[in-house]
Design a protein around this motif. Sequence first.
Motif, PDB file in Angstrom:
ATOM      1  N   GLN A  56       0.839  -1.183   0.000  1.00  0.00           N
ATOM      2  CA  GLN A  56       0.000   0.000   0.000  1.00  0.00           C
ATOM      3  C   GLN A  56       0.880   1.241   0.000  1.00  0.00           C
ATOM      4  N   PRO A  57       0.462   2.304  -0.716  1.00  0.00           N
ATOM      5  CA  PRO A  57       1.238   3.533  -0.682  1.00  0.00           C
ATOM      6  C   PRO A  57       1.175   4.172   0.699  1.00  0.00           C
ATOM      7  N   SER A  58       2.249   4.842   1.112  1.00  0.00           N
ATOM      8  CA  SER A  58       2.263   5.530   2.390  1.00  0.00           C
ATOM      9  C   SER A  58       2.541   7.004   2.160  1.00  0.00           C
ATOM     10  N   ARG A  59       2.028   7.830   3.052  1.00  0.00           N
ATOM     11  CA  ARG A  59       2.096   9.269   2.840  1.00  0.00           C
ATOM     12  C   ARG A  59       3.460   9.817   3.190  1.00  0.00           C
ATOM     13  N   GLY A  60       3.957  10.728   2.350  1.00  0.00           N
ATOM     14  CA  GLY A  60       5.231  11.350   2.612  1.00  0.00           C
ATOM     15  C   GLY A  60       5.135  12.829   2.916  1.00  0.00           C
ATOM     16  N   LEU A  61       4.138  13.524   2.397  1.00  0.00           N
ATOM     17  CA  LEU A  61       4.018  14.967   2.609  1.00  0.00           C
ATOM     18  C   LEU A  61       2.564  15.367   2.450  1.00  0.00           C
ATOM     19  N   VAL A  62       2.079  16.224   3.320  1.00  0.00           N
ATOM     20  CA  VAL A  62       0.671  16.628   3.264  1.00  0.00           C
ATOM     21  C   VAL A  62       0.541  18.129   3.456  1.00  0.00           C
ATOM     22  N   HIS A  63      -0.327  18.746   2.678  1.00  0.00           N
ATOM     23  CA  HIS A  63      -0.802  20.097   2.984  1.00  0.00           C
ATOM     24  C   HIS A  63      -2.324  20.034   2.992  1.00  0.00           C
ATOM     25  N   ALA A  64      -2.939  20.587   4.000  1.00  0.00           N
ATOM     26  CA  ALA A  64      -4.399  20.602   4.097  1.00  0.00           C
ATOM     27  C   ALA A  64      -4.861  22.014   4.417  1.00  0.00           C
ATOM     28  N   THR A  65      -5.979  22.419   3.806  1.00  0.00           N
ATOM     29  CA  THR A  65      -6.473  23.780   4.000  1.00  0.00           C
ATOM     30  C   THR A  65      -7.274  23.941   5.281  1.00  0.00           C
ATOM     31  N   ASN A  66      -7.757  22.841   5.851  1.00  0.00           N
ATOM     32  CA  ASN A  66      -8.496  22.939   7.113  1.00  0.00           C
ATOM     33  C   ASN A  66      -8.427  21.597   7.853  1.00  0.00           C
ATOM     34  N   ALA A  67      -9.014  21.563   9.024  1.00  0.00           N
ATOM     35  CA  ALA A  67      -8.920  20.378   9.874  1.00  0.00           C
ATOM     36  C   ALA A  67      -9.636  19.176   9.262  1.00  0.00           C
ATOM     37  N   VAL A  68     -10.749  19.412   8.570  1.00  0.00           N
ATOM     38  CA  VAL A  68     -11.476  18.298   7.964  1.00  0.00           C
ATOM     39  C   VAL A  68     -10.634  17.663   6.851  1.00  0.00           C
ATOM     40  N   SER A  69     -10.004  18.488   6.023  1.00  0.00           N
ATOM     41  CA  SER A  69      -9.135  17.955   4.973  1.00  0.00           C
ATOM     42  C   SER A  69      -7.998  17.137   5.570  1.00  0.00           C
TER      43      SER A  69
END
Length: 241
Positions: A56-69
Amino acid sequence: MEDRRQRLLDLLAADRAARPASAVALACERCVLELSVSGVGATVLSRLPGSNGDGQPSRGLVHATNAVSAGLEDLQLTVGEGPCLDAFASGGPVLVADLEAETTRWPAFTPAACELGAAAVFSFPLQIGVVRLGSLDLYRDVPGPLNRMELTDALILSDLATQGVVADLDGHNVEDVSWLADPHLQVHQATGMVQVQLGSTTEVALLRMRGYAFTHDMTLAEVARQVVARSLRFTKDKDGQ
């Protein structure tokens, strides 16, 4: 379409001049303004170490505009399913105008995502040619599809976000995102620890951690922190605490 692309480029240039930020972050925020969506998350993905490309792919970097995202991005990593992972796997957009109707497709993700406040989700792969880098994930708090113009702008903005990711990846192997500012770096470390504890494969270790997170109403990151802190240990028979 070229006119719309130039318009969005001009808007992003103005955004950058007004508030210096990464190209990915600016693209996410511009999506909210242009596409009538409630929030946006951008995720860079890689294959799990030791999976030989099959895990399974795993996350390396995230940007989110709000808490729900941010919650939706974390939820998909926790349960191992959702539009982000489908877009990454297929290389095509995943457009779901009524999330409540997708309980069969994503039995674990859908009810939890609805509880977070998502009623529609739209994911677009971040890719150059056949190389997939992640996804741009949009949600609405009311059901409804993207109209034709919104879909066009979403495709353009996902391409511009991809360019921002590529700029960050310059000089690095796209198959290894461990160098990125990974909010789930501990997940990788904990997976290795659980793998040793169980004498199992990486995939089995991650599956056990996901199962524990889901049944105990925790995020995968919280489980990983406990594993790394050695306050949670997994055994071949049952999960220990």
